[in-house]
Design a protein around this motif. Structure first.
Motif, PDB file in Angstrom:
ATOM      1  N   ARG A 111      -4.852   0.520  -4.778  1.00  0.00           N
ATOM      2  CA  ARG A 111      -4.663   0.829  -3.649  1.00  0.00           C
ATOM      3  C   ARG A 111      -5.946   0.362  -2.903  1.00  0.00           C
ATOM      4  O   ARG A 111      -5.902  -0.203  -1.718  1.00  0.00           O
ATOM      5  CB  ARG A 111      -4.371   2.333  -3.478  1.00  0.00           C
ATOM      6  N   ASP A 117      -7.775   5.732  -7.033  1.00  0.00           N
ATOM      7  CA  ASP A 117      -6.682   4.638  -6.972  1.00  0.00           C
ATOM      8  C   ASP A 117      -7.348   3.296  -6.604  1.00  0.00           C
ATOM      9  O   ASP A 117      -7.311   2.680  -5.458  1.00  0.00           O
ATOM     10  CB  ASP A 117      -5.305   5.103  -6.165  1.00  0.00           C
ATOM     11  N   ILE A 120       0.771  -0.934   0.013  1.00  0.00           N
ATOM     12  CA  ILE A 120       0.020  -0.095  -0.029  1.00  0.00           C
ATOM     13  C   ILE A 120       0.932   1.174   0.031  1.00  0.00           C
ATOM     14  O   ILE A 120       0.789   2.319  -0.771  1.00  0.00           O
ATOM     15  CB  ILE A 120      -0.899  -0.161   1.085  1.00  0.00           C
ATOM     16  N   ARG A 160       2.378   1.800  -3.439  1.00  0.00           N
ATOM     17  CA  ARG A 160       1.606   2.462  -4.156  1.00  0.00           C
ATOM     18  C   ARG A 160       1.212   3.829  -4.112  1.00  0.00           C
ATOM     19  O   ARG A 160       0.990   4.548  -4.738  1.00  0.00           O
ATOM     20  CB  ARG A 160       0.193   1.542  -4.091  1.00  0.00           C
ATOM     21  N   LYS A 161       1.158   4.362  -2.636  1.00  0.00           N
ATOM     22  CA  LYS A 161       1.027   5.667  -2.569  1.00  0.00           C
ATOM     23  C   LYS A 161       1.763   6.376  -3.088  1.00  0.00           C
ATOM     24  O   LYS A 161       1.645   7.615  -3.697  1.00  0.00           O
ATOM     25  CB  LYS A 161       0.885   5.779  -0.999  1.00  0.00           C
TER      26      LYS A 161
END
Length: 381
Positions: free
Chosen positions: A127, A124, A39, A42-43
């Motif tokens: 996510r 997103d 996560i 991805r952020k």
């Protein structure tokens, strides 16, 4: 390429229980830690490139396609089909998406479908799927394995009891598949498995497999693998623009914007009204200004889009309209800085208000944006 494809006749069953299982016993990271790392990756991700292979297996057939995938989350992507046994997605198919439009080229029909979406909110989804795995699924660490020459951690997931929907949101590939339900006996006797491989170096999903079986007979299987994965290597600016082939027919859909501008001043040159200068948090920057004329009776809508360039999908926008588009009766009436406004909560947090001949909206994809402060800074300009 339609990203919501009917792939096979299958069935989805719930798995009993909601507790964690299969904790790793050595110094390897736990399944929860790995998903949390994914996560965070991805952020902060700026771009991703890979060669993606997707296999779909049913009792009647197996199809496979390989694509060159380039992404700049949350909105931009380029997908080119390199190999395919799927008749609905021939070799040479291309999908290119940026903030304003999507092009989909089918070489078999020689048609380019261009869809305008200048004001599409780009959450997103990848996510969200990872967060859903962390919050709703039972995660079990299995082992390490090699995927495309890279070390990866294997995580087996089990869904909660009520997760029996007919869709699969893939972590690897940002794609939604639709699986039609077919009752073939006792659903509770079916075996449903979902396995995710997380790359050790990038801490990012590199492979995923979803299987529904009955007495060792596979009713439906989807497997997706990234090869040659590269993250944050930098992309050429023209990656997410598309020039249709000279002999292709272009079909358009959606409302073409009057313009997409880099500054408020540039947008105001074609507008019948002035734009506000909202006070947004310091981490946000103005990404673009879109102007859309929606035809007689709908007026001109201008949207100032702000995002945090360090976090994917941390975005808010300020909309200005010369026709009221909100229904006060369907919203919560409240007050900001002595002014009556109307609030909407949900996936998108929004505040609406009217000011003489204009209407305003401030909306955010996250619940940490100070909407009231932004509204107060605009007031009635």
């Amino acid at each position: 390429m339609n990203r919501r494809r009917v792939l096979a006749a299958g069935a989805v069953a719930a798995l009993a229980g909601c507790v964690s299982y299969t904790a790793n016993s050595d110094d390897s990271p736990t399944s929860v830690e790995l998903v949390r790392d994914a996560i965070e990756t991805r952020k902060r991700m700026t771009d991703l490139t890979a060669r993606r292979t997707m296999t779909v297996e049913t009792p009647d057939e197996t199809t496979e396609r390989t694509e060159a995938v380039t992404r700049q989350p949350p909105a931009k992507q380029r997908i080119e089909v390199l190999e395919s046994t799927d008749p609905s997605v021939p070799v040479g198919s291309v999908t290119v998406t940026n903030r304003a439009a999507t092009w989909e080229y089918n070489p078999r029909t020689e048609i380019v479908d261009k869809q305008f979406h200048p004001n599409k909110v780009d959450a997103d989804r990848t996510r969200r799927v990872l967060e859903n795995l962390l919050e709703e699924y039972r995660l079990g660490y299995e082992e390490t394995a090699t995927v495309d020459g890279r070390e990866a951690h294997v995580i087996e997931t089990k869904p909660p009891v009520d997760d029996i929907g007919p869709t699969i949101d893939l972590v690897v590939g940002d794609t939604t598949f639709v699986v039609p339900l077919r009752v073939t006996g006792d659903l509770e006797e079916l075996d449903v498995s979902r396995t995710v491989w997380i790359d050790d170096e990038y801490r990012y999903p590199i492979k995923e497999e979803n299987t529904i079986s009955d007495d060792d007979e596979t009713l439906h299987r989807v497997a997706v693998t990234y090869e040659d994965l590269a993250i944050d290597t930098g992309l050429e600016p023209e990656t997410f623009t598309y020039e249709p082939p000279a002999d292709a027919t272009v079909v358009t859909d959606g409302i073409e914007p009057e313009g997409v501008f880099e500054t408020r001043t540039a947008a105001e040159e074609i507008l019948p009204y002035s734009l506000p200068e909202p006070d947004v948090p310091d981490s946000y920057v103005l990404d673009r200004v879109t102007v859309v004329e929606k035809g007689e009776g709908f007026g001109t809508t201008t949207m100032l889009w702000y995002n945090d360039p360090t976090v994917i999908a941390r975005e808010l926008f300020v909309a200005v309209r010369n026709v009221q588009r909100f229904n006060p009766d369907a919203l919560e009436e409240t007050e900001v800085d002595g002014r009556t406004v109307y609030r909407r909560d949900g996936r998108i947090q929004s505040v609406f208000w009217a000011c003489e001949d204009l209407n305003y909206e401030v909306s955010s994809l996250t619940d940490d944006a100070p909407l009231a402060e932004i509204v107060a800074s605009i007031g009635c300009p």
